[in-house]
Design a protein around this motif. Structure first.
Motif, short mmCIF file in Angstrom:
data_model
loop_
_atom_site.label_atom_id
_atom_site.label_comp_id
_atom_site.label_asym_id
_atom_site.label_seq_id
_atom_site.Cartn_x
_atom_site.Cartn_y
_atom_site.Cartn_z
N PHE A 164 -10.66 -1.27 -13.10
CA PHE A 164 -9.50 -1.87 -14.02
C PHE A 164 -8.29 -0.80 -14.10
N THR A 165 -8.60 0.36 -14.39
CA THR A 165 -7.46 1.47 -14.82
C THR A 165 -6.74 1.80 -13.28
N GLN A 166 -7.46 1.94 -12.33
CA GLN A 166 -6.91 1.92 -10.85
C GLN A 166 -6.04 0.87 -10.84
N ALA A 167 -6.33 -0.48 -11.07
CA ALA A 167 -5.59 -1.70 -10.93
C ALA A 167 -4.18 -1.35 -11.77
N LEU A 168 -4.35 -0.93 -12.85
CA LEU A 168 -3.23 -0.64 -13.69
C LEU A 168 -2.29 0.53 -13.06
N THR A 169 -3.20 1.48 -12.43
CA THR A 169 -2.20 2.46 -11.75
C THR A 169 -1.52 2.07 -10.73
N ARG A 170 -1.92 1.09 -10.02
CA ARG A 170 -1.20 0.53 -8.77
C ARG A 170 -0.17 -0.16 -9.18
N ALA A 171 -0.09 -0.94 -10.16
CA ALA A 171 0.80 -2.01 -10.73
C ALA A 171 2.03 -1.16 -11.27
N ILE A 172 1.74 -0.05 -11.93
CA ILE A 172 2.79 0.63 -12.62
C ILE A 172 3.43 1.52 -11.30
N ALA A 173 2.55 2.03 -10.36
CA ALA A 173 3.22 2.69 -9.34
C ALA A 173 4.34 2.11 -8.49
N CYS B 261 6.99 -6.95 -9.18
CA CYS B 261 6.49 -6.47 -7.85
C CYS B 261 4.97 -5.78 -7.93
N GLY B 262 4.67 -5.44 -9.00
CA GLY B 262 3.56 -4.51 -9.25
C GLY B 262 2.02 -5.45 -9.43
N ILE B 263 2.39 -6.76 -9.65
CA ILE B 263 1.08 -7.33 -10.24
C ILE B 263 0.23 -7.80 -8.97
N LEU B 264 0.88 -8.29 -7.83
CA LEU B 264 -0.10 -8.59 -6.74
C LEU B 264 -0.52 -7.41 -5.95
N PRO B 265 0.00 -6.33 -5.73
CA PRO B 265 -0.59 -5.02 -5.35
C PRO B 265 -1.80 -4.61 -6.55
N GLY B 266 -1.32 -4.54 -7.62
CA GLY B 266 -2.46 -4.25 -8.51
C GLY B 266 -3.70 -5.10 -8.51
N THR B 267 -3.70 -6.08 -8.18
CA THR B 267 -4.84 -6.85 -8.18
C THR B 267 -5.54 -7.02 -6.74
N GLN C 150 1.00 -1.15 0.14
CA GLN C 150 0.07 0.09 -0.04
C GLN C 150 0.91 1.15 -0.14
N GLU C 151 1.87 1.27 0.81
CA GLU C 151 2.69 2.38 0.88
C GLU C 151 3.50 2.70 -0.38
N ALA C 152 3.82 1.48 -1.25
CA ALA C 152 4.49 1.62 -2.41
C ALA C 152 3.87 2.32 -3.33
N VAL C 153 2.31 1.87 -3.42
CA VAL C 153 1.34 2.61 -4.34
C VAL C 153 1.26 4.06 -4.13
N GLN C 154 1.15 4.45 -2.82
CA GLN C 154 1.13 5.85 -2.56
C GLN C 154 2.23 6.47 -2.91
N ALA C 155 3.44 5.93 -2.57
CA ALA C 155 4.64 6.60 -3.02
C ALA C 155 4.90 6.73 -4.70
N GLY C 156 4.39 5.76 -5.23
CA GLY C 156 4.82 5.57 -6.50
C GLY C 156 3.92 6.44 -7.47
N VAL C 157 2.65 7.07 -7.17
CA VAL C 157 1.97 7.83 -7.94
C VAL C 157 2.54 9.23 -7.95
N ASP C 158 3.54 9.39 -7.28
CA ASP C 158 4.36 10.86 -7.15
C ASP C 158 4.46 11.05 -8.76
N LYS C 159 4.23 12.33 -9.42
CA LYS C 159 4.34 12.81 -10.54
C LYS C 159 5.71 13.04 -10.84
#
Length: 291
Positions: free
Chosen positions: A91-100, A120-126, A52-61
């Motif tokens: 679905f698009t938010q799931a992609l966001t998490r994986a990329i983040a 590392c992004g696939i399990l968090p994304g799903t 969860q923390e990686a997702v939050q940090a990973g969406v930084d523009k």
């Protein structure tokens, strides 16, 4: 005690005990490690929180990798997801998490290797998408990670989870298979359905090569994490619909090992083939490391 040599054996044991794969695995790991189940649960819960923390940090523009090759795409995906996209915001938010998570990894952030850093992004994304966007309990998500981990252990034992040994099918393919099984359990599917989801996901990424630009886990790895999420969702949906893999899951894993063994070295994380040796791939390598 379980040996994690066969997914079918896990399914059979769960069916015999009338429990889920995760319940079976948690109880077994408690015995094998001589650790109370609640302590093991808390450790796995910590892994979920790191995701969860990686997702939050990973969406930084403004996030950028050390090489400068990647960063900022998760932010773009997040902004796009607000409009729904072609397949809806879930679905698009799931992609966001994986990329983040993948971009955060490339920027040397703390992630959970699930089963590897490159995937590392696939399990968090799903899993996080089901938990956060479908309001599933955190406990359900944590338990699903035990199922994912058990399936990953079998894949590692029968085949490989390393790109250097089996290509990206062993990394993103394995992660997609683990995620598909976990999502099926989270959605109330049977242990047998989890096995079919795992098999379908691997089949859909069978033969995927590992060809990182400049030898870095960035291009095309990050986008393959998003692709792995799509594959995991497709496999889970089919399994939950009652669709079965004609080839048994353990045979599918064995086939992945054979395919990986037959791949040339140039397509197994050496950056000596595939996208890594395209004109642009070579140019980027020279720009990063010099001629």
């Amino acid at each position: 005690m379980l040996e994690y040599h066969s997914i079918q054996s896990l399914v059979d044991a769960a069916q015999e005990k009338g429990c889920t794969i995760s319940e079976l695995v948690l109880a077994d790991q408690s015995v094998q490690t001589e650790t109370p189940k609640d302590e093991l649960f808390r450790k796995m819960q910590d892994n979920l929180h790191v995701m969860q923390e990686a997702v939050q940090a990973g969406v930084d523009k403004d996030l950028k990798s050390t090489s400068g090759l990647t960063g900022g795409d998760a932010y773009k995906m997040q902004q796009y997801a607000q409009g729904g996209g072609l397949c809806g915001s879930f679905f698009t938010q799931a992609l966001t998490r994986a990329i983040a998570v993948s971009e955060y990894n490339a920027a040397m952030g703390k992630i959970v290797a699930a089963p590897t850093a490159g995937s590392c992004g696939i399990l968090p994304g799903t899993i996080l998408s089901l938990m956060e966007d479908r309001d599933m309990p955190e406990e359900t998500a944590v338990m699903a990670l035990f199922t994912a981990g058990a399936f990953g252990m079998v894949i590692a034992d029968r085949a490989s989870i390393a790109g250097a040994q089996g290509g990206c099918q062993a990394e993103c393919g394995s992660a997609a298979a683990m995620a598909a099984a976990a999502m099926v359990e989270m959605s109330g599917g049977t242990p047998e359905m989890c096995a079919h989801a795992c098999a379908i996901a691997i089949k859909n990424q069978l033969g995927l090569v590992c060809d990182p630009i400049a030898g870095l886990v960035e291009v095309p790895c990050i986008k393959r994490n998003a692709g792995g999420v799509a594959c995991a969702f497709a496999a889970a949906e089919m399994a939950l619909a009652g669709i079965k893999s004609v080839i048994p899951v353990d045979e599918v894993i064995d086939a992945m090992r054979e395919v990986g063994d037959s791949m040339p070295c140039a397509l197994k994380e050496t950056a000596q083939g595939g996208l890594a040796t395209t004109p642009t791939g070579i140019r980027l390598k020279e720009e990063i490391f010099g001629a």
